[in-house]
Scaffold this motif. Structure first.
Motif, PDB file in Angstrom:
ATOM      1  N   GLU A 117       0.841  -1.197   0.000  1.00  0.00           N
ATOM      2  CA  GLU A 117       0.000   0.000   0.000  1.00  0.00           C
ATOM      3  C   GLU A 117       0.876   1.248   0.000  1.00  0.00           C
ATOM      4  N   ARG A 118       0.417   2.262  -0.734  1.00  0.00           N
ATOM      5  CA  ARG A 118       1.125   3.537  -0.794  1.00  0.00           C
ATOM      6  C   ARG A 118       0.074   4.638  -0.877  1.00  0.00           C
ATOM      7  N   ALA A 119       0.269   5.697  -0.109  1.00  0.00           N
ATOM      8  CA  ALA A 119      -0.682   6.807  -0.119  1.00  0.00           C
ATOM      9  C   ALA A 119       0.084   8.111   0.021  1.00  0.00           C
ATOM     10  N   ARG A 120      -0.562   9.183  -0.467  1.00  0.00           N
ATOM     11  CA  ARG A 120       0.046  10.504  -0.408  1.00  0.00           C
ATOM     12  C   ARG A 120      -0.940  11.492   0.199  1.00  0.00           C
ATOM     13  N   ALA A 121      -0.398  12.510   0.854  1.00  0.00           N
ATOM     14  CA  ALA A 121      -1.199  13.611   1.373  1.00  0.00           C
ATOM     15  C   ALA A 121      -0.414  14.895   1.137  1.00  0.00           C
ATOM     16  N   LEU A 122      -1.090  15.906   0.615  1.00  0.00           N
ATOM     17  CA  LEU A 122      -0.440  17.172   0.297  1.00  0.00           C
ATOM     18  C   LEU A 122      -1.074  18.278   1.120  1.00  0.00           C
ATOM     19  N   GLY A 123      -0.260  18.926   1.939  1.00  0.00           N
ATOM     20  CA  GLY A 123      -0.721  20.049   2.742  1.00  0.00           C
ATOM     21  C   GLY A 123      -0.090  21.335   2.242  1.00  0.00           C
ATOM     22  N   ILE A 124      -0.912  22.381   2.106  1.00  0.00           N
ATOM     23  CA  ILE A 124      -0.428  23.700   1.695  1.00  0.00           C
ATOM     24  C   ILE A 124      -0.205  24.499   2.975  1.00  0.00           C
ATOM     25  N   VAL A 125       1.039  24.914   3.186  1.00  0.00           N
ATOM     26  CA  VAL A 125       1.434  25.566   4.438  1.00  0.00           C
ATOM     27  C   VAL A 125       1.797  27.018   4.154  1.00  0.00           C
ATOM     28  N   LYS A 126       1.322  27.894   5.054  1.00  0.00           N
ATOM     29  CA  LYS A 126       1.686  29.315   4.997  1.00  0.00           C
ATOM     30  C   LYS A 126       2.126  29.755   6.381  1.00  0.00           C
ATOM     31  N   LYS A 127       2.911  30.824   6.388  1.00  0.00           N
ATOM     32  CA  LYS A 127       3.336  31.392   7.664  1.00  0.00           C
ATOM     33  C   LYS A 127       2.342  32.465   8.057  1.00  0.00           C
ATOM     34  N   SER A 128       1.807  32.348   9.246  1.00  0.00           N
ATOM     35  CA  SER A 128       0.810  33.298   9.738  1.00  0.00           C
ATOM     36  C   SER A 128       1.094  33.581  11.203  1.00  0.00           C
ATOM     37  N   GLY A 129       1.330  34.837  11.530  1.00  0.00           N
ATOM     38  CA  GLY A 129       1.589  35.220  12.915  1.00  0.00           C
ATOM     39  C   GLY A 129       2.863  34.606  13.470  1.00  0.00           C
ATOM     40  N   GLY A 130       3.855  34.397  12.617  1.00  0.00           N
ATOM     41  CA  GLY A 130       5.120  33.843  13.071  1.00  0.00           C
ATOM     42  C   GLY A 130       5.148  32.331  13.148  1.00  0.00           C
ATOM     43  N   LYS A 131       4.042  31.679  12.849  1.00  0.00           N
ATOM     44  CA  LYS A 131       3.977  30.217  12.888  1.00  0.00           C
ATOM     45  C   LYS A 131       3.507  29.683  11.551  1.00  0.00           C
ATOM     46  N   TYR A 132       3.961  28.489  11.248  1.00  0.00           N
ATOM     47  CA  TYR A 132       3.500  27.807  10.040  1.00  0.00           C
ATOM     48  C   TYR A 132       2.207  27.058  10.353  1.00  0.00           C
ATOM     49  N   ILE A 133       1.235  27.216   9.462  1.00  0.00           N
ATOM     50  CA  ILE A 133      -0.042  26.515   9.632  1.00  0.00           C
ATOM     51  C   ILE A 133      -0.434  25.871   8.296  1.00  0.00           C
ATOM     52  N   ILE A 134      -1.187  24.806   8.399  1.00  0.00           N
ATOM     53  CA  ILE A 134      -1.700  24.169   7.189  1.00  0.00           C
ATOM     54  C   ILE A 134      -2.942  24.945   6.759  1.00  0.00           C
ATOM     55  N   GLU A 135      -2.816  25.593   5.607  1.00  0.00           N
ATOM     56  CA  GLU A 135      -3.930  26.390   5.111  1.00  0.00           C
ATOM     57  C   GLU A 135      -5.057  25.498   4.578  1.00  0.00           C
ATOM     58  N   HIS A 136      -4.692  24.495   3.790  1.00  0.00           N
ATOM     59  CA  HIS A 136      -5.683  23.537   3.305  1.00  0.00           C
ATOM     60  C   HIS A 136      -4.975  22.295   2.794  1.00  0.00           C
ATOM     61  N   TRP A 137      -5.763  21.242   2.618  1.00  0.00           N
ATOM     62  CA  TRP A 137      -5.272  19.968   2.097  1.00  0.00           C
ATOM     63  C   TRP A 137      -5.705  19.800   0.652  1.00  0.00           C
ATOM     64  N   GLU A 138      -4.834  19.248  -0.151  1.00  0.00           N
ATOM     65  CA  GLU A 138      -5.165  18.903  -1.530  1.00  0.00           C
ATOM     66  C   GLU A 138      -5.489  17.426  -1.586  1.00  0.00           C
ATOM     67  N   ARG A 139      -6.502  17.095  -2.325  1.00  0.00           N
ATOM     68  CA  ARG A 139      -6.884  15.673  -2.474  1.00  0.00           C
ATOM     69  C   ARG A 139      -6.521  15.194  -3.832  1.00  0.00           C
TER      70      ARG A 139
END
Length: 139
Positions: A117-139
């Motif tokens: 089995e193999r799977a992938r997950a893509l997270g779009i990360v931005k810096k906000s308020g000095g911290k990195y956060i996941i803005e949204h997930w790509e499917r």
């Protein structure tokens, strides 16, 4: 009348054997269908577990980027498609996280491998308020 009954004595056995054969075919079909359904459910659960491990790898990468300046700098400097941030294990699934800088976003790709089995997950990360956060997930 006695001769007619004597001649048809085997017909009941033939009908009984036909009914028994039909029951065997129906039960074999039901068994094969339920077995196929169980195998399909197992494959789905295994694939889902590997995908969850890939998503956990992306979340771990964001946590490491917030805690470690070196990891954040490596992710920000990633311009090639194959810039590996780290490899780890989530449960019994091997996970590798890749980074790529695109504009003001960082693409984090988590790839989980377990057996076949193999799977992938893509997270779009931005810096906000000095911290990195996941803005949204790509499917």
């Amino acid at each position: 009348m006695n001769g007619i009954l004597r001649g048809e004595r085997g017909m009941a056995s033939v009908f009984g054997l036909c009914a028994l054969g039909i029951l065997m075919i129906v039960s074999a079909t039901m068994y094969a269908t339920s077995r196929n359904h169980m195998l399909s459910a197992r494959r789905f659960l295994a694939r889902d577990a590997v995908r969850n491990a890939a998503e956990d790898g992306v979340r771990l990468a964001v946590a490491r980027m917030n805690a470690d300046v070196g990891t954040a700098a490596k992710a920000n400097g990633a311009i090639s498609d194959r810039e590996s941030l780290f490899k780890t294990k989530v449960g019994d699934t091997a996970v590798e996280v890749f980074a790529r800088k695109r504009g003001d976003e960082i693409l984090l790709l988590g790839v989980g491998n377990k057996n076949e089995e193999r799977a992938r997950a893509l997270g779009i990360v931005k810096k906000s308020g000095g911290k990195y956060i996941i803005e949204h997930w790509e499917r």
